[in-house]
Design a protein around this motif. Structure first.
Motif, PDB file in Angstrom:
ATOM      1  N   GLY A 156     -12.230   5.619  10.821  1.00 54.02           N
ATOM      2  CA  GLY A 156     -11.008   4.835  10.695  1.00 54.02           C
ATOM      3  C   GLY A 156     -11.191   3.438  11.255  1.00 54.02           C
ATOM      4  N   SER A 157     -10.302   3.060  12.159  1.00 52.94           N
ATOM      5  CA  SER A 157     -10.358   1.722  12.745  1.00 52.94           C
ATOM      6  C   SER A 157     -11.534   1.549  13.708  1.00 52.94           C
ATOM      7  N   GLU A 158     -12.222   2.637  14.059  1.00 50.56           N
ATOM      8  CA  GLU A 158     -13.396   2.523  14.938  1.00 50.56           C
ATOM      9  C   GLU A 158     -14.517   1.740  14.260  1.00 50.56           C
ATOM     10  N   ASN A 159     -14.533   1.782  12.932  1.00 54.81           N
ATOM     11  CA  ASN A 159     -15.498   0.994  12.153  1.00 54.81           C
ATOM     12  C   ASN A 159     -16.945   1.317  12.516  1.00 54.81           C
ATOM     13  N   ARG A 160     -17.251   2.611  12.567  1.00 53.37           N
ATOM     14  CA  ARG A 160     -18.619   3.016  12.880  1.00 53.37           C
ATOM     15  C   ARG A 160     -19.560   2.692  11.716  1.00 53.37           C
ATOM     16  N   PRO A 161     -20.789   2.273  12.003  1.00 53.76           N
ATOM     17  CA  PRO A 161     -21.753   1.992  10.925  1.00 53.76           C
ATOM     18  C   PRO A 161     -22.117   3.275  10.177  1.00 53.76           C
ATOM     19  N   VAL A 162     -22.362   3.132   8.896  1.00 54.07           N
ATOM     20  CA  VAL A 162     -22.733   4.267   8.049  1.00 54.07           C
ATOM     21  C   VAL A 162     -24.167   4.050   7.559  1.00 54.07           C
ATOM     22  N   PRO A 163     -25.045   5.051   7.660  1.00 56.70           N
ATOM     23  CA  PRO A 163     -26.430   4.882   7.213  1.00 56.70           C
ATOM     24  C   PRO A 163     -26.511   4.487   5.737  1.00 56.70           C
ATOM     25  N   GLU A 209      -5.495  -0.465  13.224  1.00 53.91           N
ATOM     26  CA  GLU A 209      -5.538   0.586  14.239  1.00 53.91           C
ATOM     27  C   GLU A 209      -4.785   1.843  13.810  1.00 53.91           C
ATOM     28  N   SER A 210      -3.863   1.709  12.893  1.00 48.66           N
ATOM     29  CA  SER A 210      -3.089   2.870  12.431  1.00 48.66           C
ATOM     30  C   SER A 210      -3.925   3.827  11.588  1.00 48.66           C
ATOM     31  N   VAL A 211      -5.077   3.376  11.133  1.00 48.93           N
ATOM     32  CA  VAL A 211      -5.933   4.208  10.287  1.00 48.93           C
ATOM     33  C   VAL A 211      -6.890   5.006  11.162  1.00 48.93           C
ATOM     34  N   LYS A 212      -6.750   6.320  11.128  1.00 42.80           N
ATOM     35  CA  LYS A 212      -7.619   7.209  11.903  1.00 42.80           C
ATOM     36  C   LYS A 212      -8.727   7.747  11.008  1.00 42.80           C
ATOM     37  N   GLU A 213      -9.537   8.633  11.567  1.00 46.18           N
ATOM     38  CA  GLU A 213     -10.692   9.118  10.801  1.00 46.18           C
ATOM     39  C   GLU A 213     -10.306  10.171   9.766  1.00 46.18           C
ATOM     40  N   ASN A 214      -9.074  10.674   9.810  1.00 48.39           N
ATOM     41  CA  ASN A 214      -8.574  11.583   8.774  1.00 48.39           C
ATOM     42  C   ASN A 214      -7.457  10.888   8.007  1.00 48.39           C
ATOM     43  N   PRO A 215      -7.464  11.002   6.661  1.00 44.92           N
ATOM     44  CA  PRO A 215      -6.434  10.333   5.871  1.00 44.92           C
ATOM     45  C   PRO A 215      -5.027  10.767   6.274  1.00 44.92           C
ATOM     46  N   ASP A 216      -4.151   9.805   6.477  1.00 48.20           N
ATOM     47  CA  ASP A 216      -2.755  10.052   6.817  1.00 48.20           C
ATOM     48  C   ASP A 216      -1.910   9.600   5.632  1.00 48.20           C
ATOM     49  N   PRO A 217      -1.125  10.500   5.024  1.00 45.67           N
ATOM     50  CA  PRO A 217      -0.324  10.130   3.854  1.00 45.67           C
ATOM     51  C   PRO A 217       0.579   8.927   4.095  1.00 45.67           C
ATOM     52  N   THR A 218       1.122   8.828   5.298  1.00 46.07           N
ATOM     53  CA  THR A 218       2.011   7.705   5.602  1.00 46.07           C
ATOM     54  C   THR A 218       1.247   6.389   5.583  1.00 46.07           C
ATOM     55  N   VAL A 220      -1.707   5.897   4.109  1.00 46.38           N
ATOM     56  CA  VAL A 220      -2.220   5.685   2.758  1.00 46.38           C
ATOM     57  C   VAL A 220      -1.152   5.049   1.875  1.00 46.38           C
ATOM     58  N   LYS A 221       0.084   5.474   2.058  1.00 49.06           N
ATOM     59  CA  LYS A 221       1.178   4.951   1.240  1.00 49.06           C
ATOM     60  C   LYS A 221       1.371   3.448   1.459  1.00 49.06           C
ATOM     61  N   VAL A 222       1.100   2.990   2.667  1.00 44.65           N
ATOM     62  CA  VAL A 222       1.210   1.559   2.946  1.00 44.65           C
ATOM     63  C   VAL A 222       0.233   0.774   2.081  1.00 44.65           C
ATOM     64  N   PHE A 223      -1.003   1.267   1.996  1.00 42.04           N
ATOM     65  CA  PHE A 223      -2.012   0.597   1.173  1.00 42.04           C
ATOM     66  C   PHE A 223      -1.660   0.700  -0.312  1.00 42.04           C
ATOM     67  N   GLU A 224      -1.129   1.849  -0.709  1.00 43.29           N
ATOM     68  CA  GLU A 224      -0.766   2.036  -2.110  1.00 43.29           C
ATOM     69  C   GLU A 224       0.413   1.155  -2.512  1.00 43.29           C
ATOM     70  N   ASP A 225       1.361   1.007  -1.609  1.00 40.82           N
ATOM     71  CA  ASP A 225       2.504   0.140  -1.914  1.00 40.82           C
ATOM     72  C   ASP A 225       2.054  -1.304  -2.123  1.00 40.82           C
ATOM     73  N   LYS A 226       1.084  -1.725  -1.340  1.00 35.88           N
ATOM     74  CA  LYS A 226       0.570  -3.085  -1.497  1.00 35.88           C
ATOM     75  C   LYS A 226      -0.132  -3.250  -2.844  1.00 35.88           C
ATOM     76  N   ALA A 227      -0.769  -2.172  -3.319  1.00 38.84           N
ATOM     77  CA  ALA A 227      -1.507  -2.239  -4.585  1.00 38.84           C
ATOM     78  C   ALA A 227      -0.620  -2.004  -5.799  1.00 38.84           C
ATOM     79  N   MET A 228       0.603  -1.505  -5.601  1.00 39.61           N
ATOM     80  CA  MET A 228       1.479  -1.139  -6.709  1.00 39.61           C
ATOM     81  C   MET A 228       1.734  -2.313  -7.655  1.00 39.61           C
ATOM     82  N   SER A 229       2.003  -3.493  -7.095  1.00 43.06           N
ATOM     83  CA  SER A 229       2.381  -4.642  -7.923  1.00 43.06           C
ATOM     84  C   SER A 229       1.231  -5.176  -8.772  1.00 43.06           C
ATOM     85  N   ARG A 230       0.021  -4.794  -8.490  1.00 44.34           N
ATOM     86  CA  ARG A 230      -1.120  -5.262  -9.276  1.00 44.34           C
ATOM     87  C   ARG A 230      -1.771  -4.130 -10.085  1.00 44.34           C
TER      88      ARG A 230
END
Length: 427
Positions: A156-163, A209-218, A220-230
């Motif tokens: 999530g917001s920890e932003n750990r590097p991925v191999p 910071e609201s984004v944790k390592e497991n998807p949270d529907p609430t 996720v909906k924030v990101f989806e609402d932002k994408a709705m208009s496009r």
């Protein structure tokens, strides 16, 4: 010489000679018998040797026969073992999905077999722009918050590097060769940075910071609402083929940059013939919707509308009773599985529903039908429906919430991680 002496010697002459003759004859006969007996002895010896050889050959034949019996017995055991391991095809013991495929864990159908798009069919490439676009999509706001597997790696917001080796194992990344081309391409990325001696990658700007390592529907909906208009909805792409994912991406490419193209699927992963397309901006989306004439798919007209209009129509259909809301998830009604994050029990959800004016008729969910129900939406802002006029579930199957089944950034099947349900960013 006296008479007596004559009697003694004279008569003996002829008898002696006769006796000698008899002895000679007997000796000759014996010699002949001896000569005649030699072949018989040789034959007897040869017969003895033959008998020994025969006995040896017989023993060898017996050993060969015994070995053959052992081999045959082993083969029979193997066949019997295979027969025992093979399912009998009894529907009570082996569940099969659509098309007769064998079930997965716990006898559940492996619906992923219904995904026909072949994401590994691309030719080898070292194109740095294509590499950056694909990897940047994986870590973008359009994908990462909804990507259960990759989000867990990032933390999530920890932003750990991925191999990078893990990223390279994704189906849509495998055709990028050599591996060094991926490293070189990401060195020029504006949104990603390499770490750990260029062996890992992460976002330059972490998720909120609201984004944790497991998807949270609430969240996720924030990101989806932002994408709705496009975003837009389009339907009429027919049945899925191995090249469908790439063909649809190529179809939208001339109309402007896109962040994601998601093939919509039924709960058992069958392509609905419709897609959600997220353009890079609301301006690009409006230009596409304003096209006249509308784009056609292989000569066939498409149903095209904004994603917001699509969702609003679903809400009206639910309110009018033309389609039924899905009551099996999210604690909407009835015997759901509880809140999606599993943190609340049914009593808490019932109390909250009643405060909002929901019609709750006990655990069975049977009310008087006089209270207006709130329309349930999924994390992507799409109304949760049980069945629709356009898309109906297969006979005998329950329909969970309607969601976007994405087909872009699929993970490797080697056990390293589960296959993912996201699409690619289309530039």
């Amino acid at each position: 010489m006296s008479e007596e002496q004559k009697t003694t010697t004279a008569p003996a002459g002829p008898n002696v000679e006769a006796e000698k003759d008899v002895k000679n004859v007997l000796a000759e006969l014996k010699a002949e018998e001896a000569k005649a007996g030699e072949p018989k002895a040789d034959e007897a010896a040869k017969a003895t040797e033959g008998k020994k050889d025969s006995e040896k050959n017989g023993a060898a034949a017996d050993e060969a026969a015994e070995e053959a019996k052992i081999i045959a017995a082993a083969q029979k055991l193997g066949e019997d073992s295979e027969k025992k391991e093979e399912p009998k095809g009894d529907s009570k013991t082996v569940e099969r999905g659509p098309g007769g495929q064998r079930g997965g864990r716990g006898g559940r159908p492996n619906y992923r077999n219904n995904i026909k798009s072949n994401l590994e069919s691309q030719e080898p490439s070292s194109d740095p722009m294509a590499i950056r676009k694909q990897v940047e999509f994986y870590f973008s706001d359009s994908n990462l918050p909804m990507d259960k597997f990759l989000l867990s790696k990032v933390g999530g917001s920890e932003n750990r590097p991925v191999p990078l080796s893990l990223i390279h194992s994704f189906k849509r990344m495998r055709h990028f060769q050599p591996f060094s081309a991926i490293v070189d391409a990401l060195k020029e990325s504006e949104t990603l940075e390499l770490t750990d001696n260029d062996t890992c990658v992460r976002r330059k700007v972490p998720l909120p910071e609201s984004v944790k390592e497991n998807p949270d529907p609430t969240v996720v909906k924030v990101f989806e609402d932002k994408a709705m208009s496009r975003s837009i909805y389009a339907k009429g792409f027919g049945k899925e083929e191995p090249s469908t994912q790439f063909d649809i991406e190529a179809f939208f490419a001339p109309y402007g940059p896109t962040n994601a193209i998601r093939l919509r699927r039924t709960p058992d992963k069958i392509f609905k013939g419709s897609v959600f397309v997220e353009f890079d901006s609301e301006e690009t989306q409006k230009k596409f919707l304003a096209l006249d004439p509308k784009p056609k798919w292989r000569g066939q007209e498409l149903i095209i509308k904004s994603k917001k209009d699509y969702c609003d129509e679903k809400i009206r259909d639910i309110e009018a009773g033309r389609i039924k809301p899905n009551r099996g998830r999210g604690g909407f009604r009835g015997r759901g599985r509880g809140d999606r994050n599993g943190e609340r029990d049914w009593r808490e959800r019932r109390a909250e529903d009643q405060k909002r004016g929901f019609d709750k008729g006990g655990r069975g969910g049977r009310g008087n039908g006089n209270v207006r129900r709130e329309i349930q939406k999924d994390a992507r802002g799409v109304p949760v429906v049980q069945s629709t006029v356009e898309e109906t579930p297969a006979a005998g199957q329950k329909r969970p919430r309607e969601e976007d089944a994405k087909a872009g950034a699929n993970g490797a099947e080697n056990g390293a991680h589960p296959a993912k349900k996201v699409d690619v960013k289309e530039g």
